[in-house]
Design a protein around this motif. Structure first.
Motif, PDB file in Angstrom:
ATOM      1  N   UNK A  63     -42.352  31.103  90.047  1.00  0.00           N
ATOM      2  CA  UNK A  63     -42.153  30.240  88.881  1.00  0.00           C
ATOM      3  C   UNK A  63     -43.450  30.194  88.090  1.00  0.00           C
ATOM      4  N   UNK A  64     -43.358  30.375  86.776  1.00  0.00           N
ATOM      5  CA  UNK A  64     -44.524  30.230  85.909  1.00  0.00           C
ATOM      6  C   UNK A  64     -44.264  29.137  84.892  1.00  0.00           C
ATOM      7  N   UNK A  65     -45.291  28.355  84.612  1.00  0.00           N
ATOM      8  CA  UNK A  65     -45.217  27.310  83.590  1.00  0.00           C
ATOM      9  C   UNK A  65     -46.073  27.755  82.425  1.00  0.00           C
ATOM     10  N   UNK A  66     -45.427  27.990  81.286  1.00  0.00           N
ATOM     11  CA  UNK A  66     -46.135  28.380  80.071  1.00  0.00           C
ATOM     12  C   UNK A  66     -45.763  27.411  78.970  1.00  0.00           C
ATOM     13  N   UNK A  67     -46.006  27.789  77.733  1.00  0.00           N
ATOM     14  CA  UNK A  67     -45.792  26.876  76.606  1.00  0.00           C
ATOM     15  C   UNK A  67     -44.359  26.364  76.551  1.00  0.00           C
ATOM     16  N   UNK A  68     -43.388  27.192  76.907  1.00  0.00           N
ATOM     17  CA  UNK A  68     -41.989  26.786  76.832  1.00  0.00           C
ATOM     18  C   UNK A  68     -41.491  26.024  78.038  1.00  0.00           C
ATOM     19  N   UNK A  69     -42.366  25.743  79.022  1.00  0.00           N
ATOM     20  CA  UNK A  69     -41.950  25.050  80.231  1.00  0.00           C
ATOM     21  C   UNK A  69     -41.796  26.009  81.393  1.00  0.00           C
ATOM     22  N   UNK A  70     -41.309  25.527  82.558  1.00  0.00           N
ATOM     23  CA  UNK A  70     -41.181  26.376  83.736  1.00  0.00           C
ATOM     24  C   UNK A  70     -40.015  27.352  83.619  1.00  0.00           C
ATOM     25  N   UNK A  71     -40.180  28.534  84.217  1.00  0.00           N
ATOM     26  CA  UNK A  71     -39.110  29.532  84.258  1.00  0.00           C
ATOM     27  C   UNK A  71     -39.376  30.473  85.423  1.00  0.00           C
ATOM     28  N   UNK A  72     -38.325  31.149  85.881  1.00  0.00           N
ATOM     29  CA  UNK A  72     -38.461  32.114  86.961  1.00  0.00           C
ATOM     30  C   UNK A  72     -38.958  33.429  86.382  1.00  0.00           C
ATOM     31  N   UNK A  73     -40.162  33.824  86.774  1.00  0.00           N
ATOM     32  CA  UNK A  73     -40.764  35.048  86.232  1.00  0.00           C
ATOM     33  C   UNK A  73     -40.367  36.279  87.031  1.00  0.00           C
ATOM     34  N   UNK A  74     -40.051  36.105  88.316  1.00  0.00           N
ATOM     35  CA  UNK A  74     -39.625  37.218  89.166  1.00  0.00           C
ATOM     36  C   UNK A  74     -38.965  36.636  90.406  1.00  0.00           C
ATOM     37  N   UNK A  75     -37.993  37.351  90.959  1.00  0.00           N
ATOM     38  CA  UNK A  75     -37.320  36.866  92.164  1.00  0.00           C
ATOM     39  C   UNK A  75     -36.633  38.008  92.883  1.00  0.00           C
ATOM     40  N   UNK A  76     -36.369  37.799  94.181  1.00  0.00           N
ATOM     41  CA  UNK A  76     -35.604  38.767  94.947  1.00  0.00           C
ATOM     42  C   UNK A  76     -34.201  38.869  94.358  1.00  0.00           C
ATOM     43  N   UNK A  77     -33.641  40.068  94.275  1.00  0.00           N
ATOM     44  CA  UNK A  77     -32.325  40.236  93.633  1.00  0.00           C
ATOM     45  C   UNK A  77     -31.222  39.390  94.265  1.00  0.00           C
ATOM     46  N   UNK A 131     -34.427  21.838  85.564  1.00  0.00           N
ATOM     47  CA  UNK A 131     -33.667  20.823  84.837  1.00  0.00           C
ATOM     48  C   UNK A 131     -33.917  19.424  85.403  1.00  0.00           C
ATOM     49  N   UNK A 132     -33.972  19.331  86.745  1.00  0.00           N
ATOM     50  CA  UNK A 132     -34.127  18.020  87.378  1.00  0.00           C
ATOM     51  C   UNK A 132     -35.584  17.606  87.540  1.00  0.00           C
ATOM     52  N   UNK A 133     -36.487  18.587  87.584  1.00  0.00           N
ATOM     53  CA  UNK A 133     -37.891  18.279  87.815  1.00  0.00           C
ATOM     54  C   UNK A 133     -38.221  18.041  89.273  1.00  0.00           C
ATOM     55  N   UNK A 134     -37.228  18.214  90.168  1.00  0.00           N
ATOM     56  CA  UNK A 134     -37.450  18.002  91.597  1.00  0.00           C
ATOM     57  C   UNK A 134     -37.092  19.263  92.371  1.00  0.00           C
ATOM     58  N   UNK A 135     -37.731  19.414  93.521  1.00  0.00           N
ATOM     59  CA  UNK A 135     -37.526  20.589  94.355  1.00  0.00           C
ATOM     60  C   UNK A 135     -38.866  21.092  94.845  1.00  0.00           C
ATOM     61  N   UNK A 136     -38.882  21.943  95.848  1.00  0.00           N
ATOM     62  CA  UNK A 136     -40.158  22.374  96.441  1.00  0.00           C
ATOM     63  C   UNK A 136     -41.078  23.109  95.463  1.00  0.00           C
ATOM     64  N   UNK A 137     -40.519  23.960  94.617  1.00  0.00           N
ATOM     65  CA  UNK A 137     -41.369  24.711  93.678  1.00  0.00           C
ATOM     66  C   UNK A 137     -42.022  23.782  92.668  1.00  0.00           C
ATOM     67  N   UNK A 138     -41.238  22.866  92.109  1.00  0.00           N
ATOM     68  CA  UNK A 138     -41.789  21.933  91.133  1.00  0.00           C
ATOM     69  C   UNK A 138     -42.781  20.970  91.785  1.00  0.00           C
ATOM     70  N   UNK A 139     -42.533  20.613  93.048  1.00  0.00           N
ATOM     71  CA  UNK A 139     -43.465  19.725  93.746  1.00  0.00           C
ATOM     72  C   UNK A 139     -44.802  20.426  93.987  1.00  0.00           C
ATOM     73  N   UNK A 140     -44.757  21.706  94.349  1.00  0.00           N
ATOM     74  CA  UNK A 140     -46.000  22.456  94.558  1.00  0.00           C
ATOM     75  C   UNK A 140     -46.790  22.576  93.262  1.00  0.00           C
ATOM     76  N   UNK A 141     -46.081  22.799  92.160  1.00  0.00           N
ATOM     77  CA  UNK A 141     -46.756  22.897  90.863  1.00  0.00           C
ATOM     78  C   UNK A 141     -47.369  21.554  90.480  1.00  0.00           C
ATOM     79  N   UNK A 142     -46.627  20.490  90.736  1.00  0.00           N
ATOM     80  CA  UNK A 142     -47.099  19.158  90.353  1.00  0.00           C
ATOM     81  C   UNK A 142     -48.266  18.685  91.223  1.00  0.00           C
ATOM     82  N   UNK A 143     -48.184  18.904  92.546  1.00  0.00           N
ATOM     83  CA  UNK A 143     -49.208  18.405  93.466  1.00  0.00           C
ATOM     84  C   UNK A 143     -50.344  19.392  93.676  1.00  0.00           C
ATOM     85  N   UNK A 144     -50.134  20.682  93.281  1.00  0.00           N
ATOM     86  CA  UNK A 144     -51.103  21.753  93.508  1.00  0.00           C
ATOM     87  C   UNK A 144     -51.411  21.877  94.992  1.00  0.00           C
TER      88      UNK A 144
END
Length: 239
Positions: free
Chosen positions: A50-64, A76-89
């Motif tokens: 997941x990358x956070x850029x000017x337009x907000x978070x998005x999936x930049x690459x993933x396993x097919x 959309x919800x702002x919750x979940x492990x990926x968003x928590x890691x980004x928020x808490x670093x």
């Protein structure tokens, strides 16, 4: 890959370095990162960045095989492990989602999709681009402390390499833009001459001003040069 030793960790980092250095652009480098990180876990596993850029978070690459909604729903919800890691670093780990009461809505979706463990670690590329590397395991108990340590080292190492890849891409874009703009040399040269007269500066400094203005406005260099020339010509006509 469980019970990782120093030699094995070093081998993973060497493999990652070789793949990212050979990447032509950021998208390709991120795909290589995903493939490398997914191998950290024994058994079926998937990975996403997941990358956070000017337009907000998005999936930049993933396993097919990874369901897109496992990441998209977090944005959309702002919750979940990926968003928590980004928020808490910080590193976020759940070795067994069935006994974890965090992120209740997302957790049910993950279990339904066959995901029973998740590990996510922040990735810092530069001041403008941050994100998270997330590894999903199909079986509980696969995300060991060794896997967590290696994920942290990979994320730190990848951040430095991705910054170099991103910088190469930006310089390539700038070179292409300058080549296109300078193909219309008359207008650009006139704009440079105007700036030199206005600021009493060198041609190189005037070109830097022109490039900086184009970057801030998000416009091609040739367009900014044309507008500057047209503005000066209109003022001269009125005068």
């Amino acid at each position: 890959m469980t019970d990782l030793h120093t030699v094995e960790i070093a081998a993973v980092l060497r493999q990652l370095t070789a793949r990212l250095i050979a990447s032509d652009d950021l998208d390709e480098a991120l795909e290589d990162l995903v493939e490398t990180a997914a191998d950290l876990v024994d058994g079926a596993s998937w990975c996403a960045v997941t990358l956070v850029r000017a337009g907000g978070p998005s999936t930049a690459a993933s396993s097919p095989e990874l369901p897109a909604e496992l990441h998209d729903s977090q944005y959309h919800s702002g919750t979940g492990p990926s968003m928590e890691a980004i928020r808490t670093r910080d590193l976020i780990v759940s070795a067994d989602l069935s006994s974890d009461d965090r992120w209740p809505g997302w957790r049910e979706d993950a279990l339904a999709a066959g995901v029973h463990g998740v590990l996510t670690v922040p990735v810092d590329i530069d001041e403008q681009v941050i994100g998270a590397l997330t590894v999903y395991a199909a079986q509980p108990g696969r995300l060991t402390p060794d896997a967590g340590l290696t994920a942290v080292l990979i994320a730190e190492h990848a951040g430095l390499l991705l910054a170099a890849v991103l910088d190469r891409g930006r310089r390539a874009d700038l070179h292409a833009e300058l080549t296109e703009a300078l193909a219309d040399g008359e207008t650009v040269n006139r704009a440079i001459g105007i700036i030199m007269a206005q600021r009493a500066c060198s041609s190189d400094a005037a070109l830097d001003v022109l490039r900086g203005t184009a970057s801030r406005l998000g416009l091609p260099l040739s367009v900014v040069a044309q507008r500057l020339v047209e503005t000066v010509e209109r003022r001269a006509t009125v005068a």
